[in-house]
Scaffold this motif. Structure first.
Motif, PDB file in Angstrom:
ATOM      1  N   GLY A 154      46.393  38.775  47.118  1.00  0.00           N
ATOM      2  CA  GLY A 154      47.774  38.947  46.720  1.00  0.00           C
ATOM      3  C   GLY A 154      47.863  39.739  45.430  1.00  0.00           C
ATOM      4  O   GLY A 154      46.848  40.092  44.822  1.00  0.00           O
ATOM      5  N   GLU A 155      49.091  40.021  45.019  1.00  0.00           N
ATOM      6  CA  GLU A 155      49.339  40.807  43.809  1.00  0.00           C
ATOM      7  C   GLU A 155      50.213  40.017  42.857  1.00  0.00           C
ATOM      8  O   GLU A 155      51.177  39.358  43.274  1.00  0.00           O
ATOM      9  CB  GLU A 155      50.018  42.128  44.162  1.00  0.00           C
ATOM     10  N   MET A 156      49.870  40.066  41.602  1.00  0.00           N
ATOM     11  CA  MET A 156      50.666  39.410  40.566  1.00  0.00           C
ATOM     12  C   MET A 156      50.631  40.258  39.306  1.00  0.00           C
ATOM     13  O   MET A 156      49.536  40.629  38.830  1.00  0.00           O
ATOM     14  CB  MET A 156      50.127  37.999  40.276  1.00  0.00           C
ATOM     15  N   ASP A 157      51.797  40.608  38.810  1.00  0.00           N
ATOM     16  CA  ASP A 157      51.914  41.423  37.592  1.00  0.00           C
ATOM     17  C   ASP A 157      51.130  42.723  37.699  1.00  0.00           C
ATOM     18  O   ASP A 157      50.493  43.175  36.736  1.00  0.00           O
ATOM     19  CB  ASP A 157      51.449  40.623  36.366  1.00  0.00           C
ATOM     20  N   GLY A 158      51.161  43.320  38.902  1.00  0.00           N
ATOM     21  CA  GLY A 158      50.518  44.610  39.102  1.00  0.00           C
ATOM     22  C   GLY A 158      49.019  44.567  39.285  1.00  0.00           C
ATOM     23  O   GLY A 158      48.365  45.614  39.329  1.00  0.00           O
ATOM     24  N   VAL A 159      48.445  43.370  39.382  1.00  0.00           N
ATOM     25  CA  VAL A 159      46.995  43.212  39.546  1.00  0.00           C
ATOM     26  C   VAL A 159      46.713  42.562  40.895  1.00  0.00           C
ATOM     27  O   VAL A 159      47.392  41.609  41.286  1.00  0.00           O
ATOM     28  CB  VAL A 159      46.391  42.350  38.412  1.00  0.00           C
ATOM     29  N   ILE A 160      45.707  43.074  41.618  1.00  0.00           N
ATOM     30  CA  ILE A 160      45.307  42.516  42.895  1.00  0.00           C
ATOM     31  C   ILE A 160      44.255  41.445  42.668  1.00  0.00           C
ATOM     32  O   ILE A 160      43.278  41.656  41.941  1.00  0.00           O
ATOM     33  CB  ILE A 160      44.732  43.602  43.835  1.00  0.00           C
ATOM     34  N   TYR A 161      44.454  40.284  43.319  1.00  0.00           N
ATOM     35  CA  TYR A 161      43.503  39.184  43.244  1.00  0.00           C
ATOM     36  C   TYR A 161      43.105  38.771  44.660  1.00  0.00           C
ATOM     37  O   TYR A 161      43.873  38.927  45.605  1.00  0.00           O
ATOM     38  CB  TYR A 161      44.111  37.978  42.531  1.00  0.00           C
ATOM     39  N   SER A 162      41.914  38.211  44.773  1.00  0.00           N
ATOM     40  CA  SER A 162      41.452  37.693  46.061  1.00  0.00           C
ATOM     41  C   SER A 162      40.635  36.435  45.822  1.00  0.00           C
ATOM     42  O   SER A 162      40.003  36.274  44.768  1.00  0.00           O
ATOM     43  CB  SER A 162      40.602  38.736  46.790  1.00  0.00           C
ATOM     44  N   SER A 163      40.648  35.542  46.817  1.00  0.00           N
ATOM     45  CA  SER A 163      39.892  34.302  46.715  1.00  0.00           C
ATOM     46  C   SER A 163      39.505  33.847  48.113  1.00  0.00           C
ATOM     47  O   SER A 163      40.222  34.116  49.088  1.00  0.00           O
ATOM     48  CB  SER A 163      40.734  33.216  46.025  1.00  0.00           C
ATOM     49  N   SER A 164      38.373  33.152  48.198  1.00  0.00           N
ATOM     50  CA  SER A 164      37.920  32.666  49.494  1.00  0.00           C
ATOM     51  C   SER A 164      38.866  31.618  50.059  1.00  0.00           C
ATOM     52  O   SER A 164      38.888  31.397  51.275  1.00  0.00           O
ATOM     53  CB  SER A 164      36.497  32.091  49.389  1.00  0.00           C
ATOM     54  N   ASN A 166      43.083  30.085  49.337  1.00  0.00           N
ATOM     55  CA  ASN A 166      44.266  30.410  48.544  1.00  0.00           C
ATOM     56  C   ASN A 166      44.524  29.417  47.411  1.00  0.00           C
ATOM     57  O   ASN A 166      45.307  29.707  46.511  1.00  0.00           O
ATOM     58  CB  ASN A 166      45.507  30.564  49.417  1.00  0.00           C
ATOM     59  N   ILE A 167      43.840  28.279  47.420  1.00  0.00           N
ATOM     60  CA  ILE A 167      43.986  27.369  46.281  1.00  0.00           C
ATOM     61  C   ILE A 167      43.507  28.033  44.990  1.00  0.00           C
ATOM     62  O   ILE A 167      44.017  27.749  43.902  1.00  0.00           O
ATOM     63  CB  ILE A 167      43.218  26.047  46.540  1.00  0.00           C
ATOM     64  N   GLY A 168      42.551  28.958  45.122  1.00  0.00           N
ATOM     65  CA  GLY A 168      42.079  29.678  43.947  1.00  0.00           C
ATOM     66  C   GLY A 168      43.151  30.579  43.363  1.00  0.00           C
ATOM     67  O   GLY A 168      43.218  30.779  42.147  1.00  0.00           O
ATOM     68  N   LEU A 169      44.012  31.137  44.232  1.00  0.00           N
ATOM     69  CA  LEU A 169      45.104  31.979  43.758  1.00  0.00           C
ATOM     70  C   LEU A 169      46.258  31.131  43.237  1.00  0.00           C
ATOM     71  O   LEU A 169      46.869  31.456  42.216  1.00  0.00           O
ATOM     72  CB  LEU A 169      45.581  32.892  44.894  1.00  0.00           C
ATOM     73  N   ARG A 170      46.546  30.028  43.937  1.00  0.00           N
ATOM     74  CA  ARG A 170      47.651  29.166  43.496  1.00  0.00           C
ATOM     75  C   ARG A 170      47.364  28.562  42.129  1.00  0.00           C
ATOM     76  O   ARG A 170      48.280  28.333  41.333  1.00  0.00           O
ATOM     77  CB  ARG A 170      47.887  28.055  44.519  1.00  0.00           C
ATOM     78  N   SER A 171      46.092  28.301  41.843  1.00  0.00           N
ATOM     79  CA  SER A 171      45.746  27.682  40.563  1.00  0.00           C
ATOM     80  C   SER A 171      46.068  28.592  39.380  1.00  0.00           C
ATOM     81  O   SER A 171      46.185  28.127  38.253  1.00  0.00           O
ATOM     82  CB  SER A 171      44.259  27.311  40.540  1.00  0.00           C
ATOM     83  N   MET A 172      46.206  29.906  39.646  1.00  0.00           N
ATOM     84  CA  MET A 172      46.548  30.836  38.575  1.00  0.00           C
ATOM     85  C   MET A 172      48.001  31.303  38.674  1.00  0.00           C
ATOM     86  O   MET A 172      48.412  32.222  37.965  1.00  0.00           O
ATOM     87  CB  MET A 172      45.598  32.041  38.598  1.00  0.00           C
ATOM     88  N   GLY A 173      48.777  30.660  39.562  1.00  0.00           N
ATOM     89  CA  GLY A 173      50.200  30.956  39.649  1.00  0.00           C
ATOM     90  C   GLY A 173      50.596  31.967  40.697  1.00  0.00           C
ATOM     91  O   GLY A 173      51.769  32.363  40.769  1.00  0.00           O
ATOM     92  N   LEU A 174      49.646  32.388  41.545  1.00  0.00           N
ATOM     93  CA  LEU A 174      49.950  33.352  42.595  1.00  0.00           C
ATOM     94  C   LEU A 174      50.161  32.576  43.901  1.00  0.00           C
ATOM     95  O   LEU A 174      49.206  32.186  44.561  1.00  0.00           O
ATOM     96  CB  LEU A 174      48.798  34.363  42.737  1.00  0.00           C
ATOM     97  N   TYR A 175      51.427  32.365  44.248  1.00  0.00           N
ATOM     98  CA  TYR A 175      51.748  31.561  45.427  1.00  0.00           C
ATOM     99  C   TYR A 175      52.072  32.428  46.646  1.00  0.00           C
ATOM    100  O   TYR A 175      52.018  31.949  47.776  1.00  0.00           O
ATOM    101  CB  TYR A 175      52.920  30.637  45.121  1.00  0.00           C
ATOM    102  N   ASP A 176      52.429  33.678  46.431  1.00  0.00           N
ATOM    103  CA  ASP A 176      52.805  34.566  47.528  1.00  0.00           C
ATOM    104  C   ASP A 176      51.603  35.431  47.904  1.00  0.00           C
ATOM    105  O   ASP A 176      51.493  36.588  47.493  1.00  0.00           O
ATOM    106  CB  ASP A 176      53.990  35.439  47.113  1.00  0.00           C
ATOM    107  N   SER A 177      50.674  34.851  48.665  1.00  0.00           N
ATOM    108  CA  SER A 177      49.455  35.567  49.050  1.00  0.00           C
ATOM    109  C   SER A 177      49.402  35.734  50.567  1.00  0.00           C
ATOM    110  O   SER A 177      50.140  35.079  51.307  1.00  0.00           O
ATOM    111  CB  SER A 177      48.211  34.821  48.563  1.00  0.00           C
ATOM    112  N   ASP A 178      48.531  36.610  51.010  1.00  0.00           N
ATOM    113  CA  ASP A 178      48.333  36.875  52.433  1.00  0.00           C
ATOM    114  C   ASP A 178      46.898  36.563  52.818  1.00  0.00           C
ATOM    115  O   ASP A 178      45.977  36.649  51.987  1.00  0.00           O
ATOM    116  CB  ASP A 178      48.635  38.341  52.766  1.00  0.00           C
ATOM    117  N   GLU A 179      46.704  36.250  54.088  1.00  0.00           N
ATOM    118  CA  GLU A 179      45.366  36.053  54.628  1.00  0.00           C
ATOM    119  C   GLU A 179      44.850  37.392  55.154  1.00  0.00           C
ATOM    120  O   GLU A 179      45.553  38.113  55.862  1.00  0.00           O
ATOM    121  CB  GLU A 179      45.395  35.021  55.762  1.00  0.00           C
TER     122      GLU A 179
END
Length: 204
Positions: A154-164, A166-179
């Motif tokens: 997913g993308e947050m504040d113009g930066v792309i993040y990925s995690s194995s 999605n709990i890894g993304l939610r823990s940093m505040g990125l809730y709108d992610s894609d599989e």
């Protein structure tokens, strides 16, 4: 959250890759990384190791580095003996793990991430979620065509993040992610452009 065995980071500074790995937790590794290497990189990948292939040994910490490619791998390759007999004659293998054999495939195509993913589909049997950083400052996020394991981005504040997971993304505040879809590559170019490429159609 996947374990405290070991972890590592690979970062790009204008295309030059730096890989730093250590035993222990992510917090401990990143603290040591900042003290010993510094934090002026503009992109990178991190891998938290939970052994499925190879012994718990510092040489097996990911990301693996081979020929200008840093690669993190979640999954298990089952035809490692065949791959090792092929690539072991061409490259100096520095680990006991299947992940380095996947990195060799990207080296075979001079670090072209899309072509390396195609080669993985052709040669690797098993499960492989990959994050790849090449020496041109490009990042790839790839899921094997059978889609054995989750892989989110997913993308947050113009930066792309990925995690194995999605709990890894939610823990940093990125809730709108894609599989990431099976057989799909998310390719982040050096200039920040994001391409979604179907490398291979999903398999049953």
């Amino acid at each position: 959250h996947r374990g405290e065995e070991a972890c590592g980071v690979a970062v790009s500074r204008g295309g030059d890759l730096t890989v730093y790995r250590s035993l222990g937790t992510i917090d401990r590794m990143l603290s040591s990384f900042m003290q010993n290497v510094g934090g002026d990189a503009d992109r990178g990948i991190i891998h938290n190791r939970y052994s499925t292939s190879g012994p718990s040994d510092p040489m097996n910490i990911q990301p693996v580095f081979q020929g200008g490619i840093a690669l993190g791998h979640n999954g298990t390759i089952v035809n490692t003996e065949r791959l090792r007999s092929s690539y072991g004659n061409k490259y100096q293998l520095n680990t006991d793990i299947d992940s380095e054999l996947l990195a060799c495939m990207f080296t075979e195509v001079n670090g072209n991430i899309a072509d390396g993913c195609r080669k993985c589909c052709e040669q690797a049997v098993g499960a492989y979620n990959l994050v790849i950083l090449n020496n041109r400052g490009e990042i790839g996020i790839f899921k094997d065509p059978r889609g054995f394991h989750p892989l989110s981005w997913g993308e947050m504040d113009g930066v792309i993040y990925s995690s194995s997971e999605n709990i890894g993304l939610r823990s940093m505040g990125l809730y709108d992610s894609d599989e990431v879809a099976p057989g799909q590559l998310i390719l982040i170019r050096k200039d920040g452009r994001v391409e979604q490429i179907t490398i291979k159609e999903p398999e049953e």
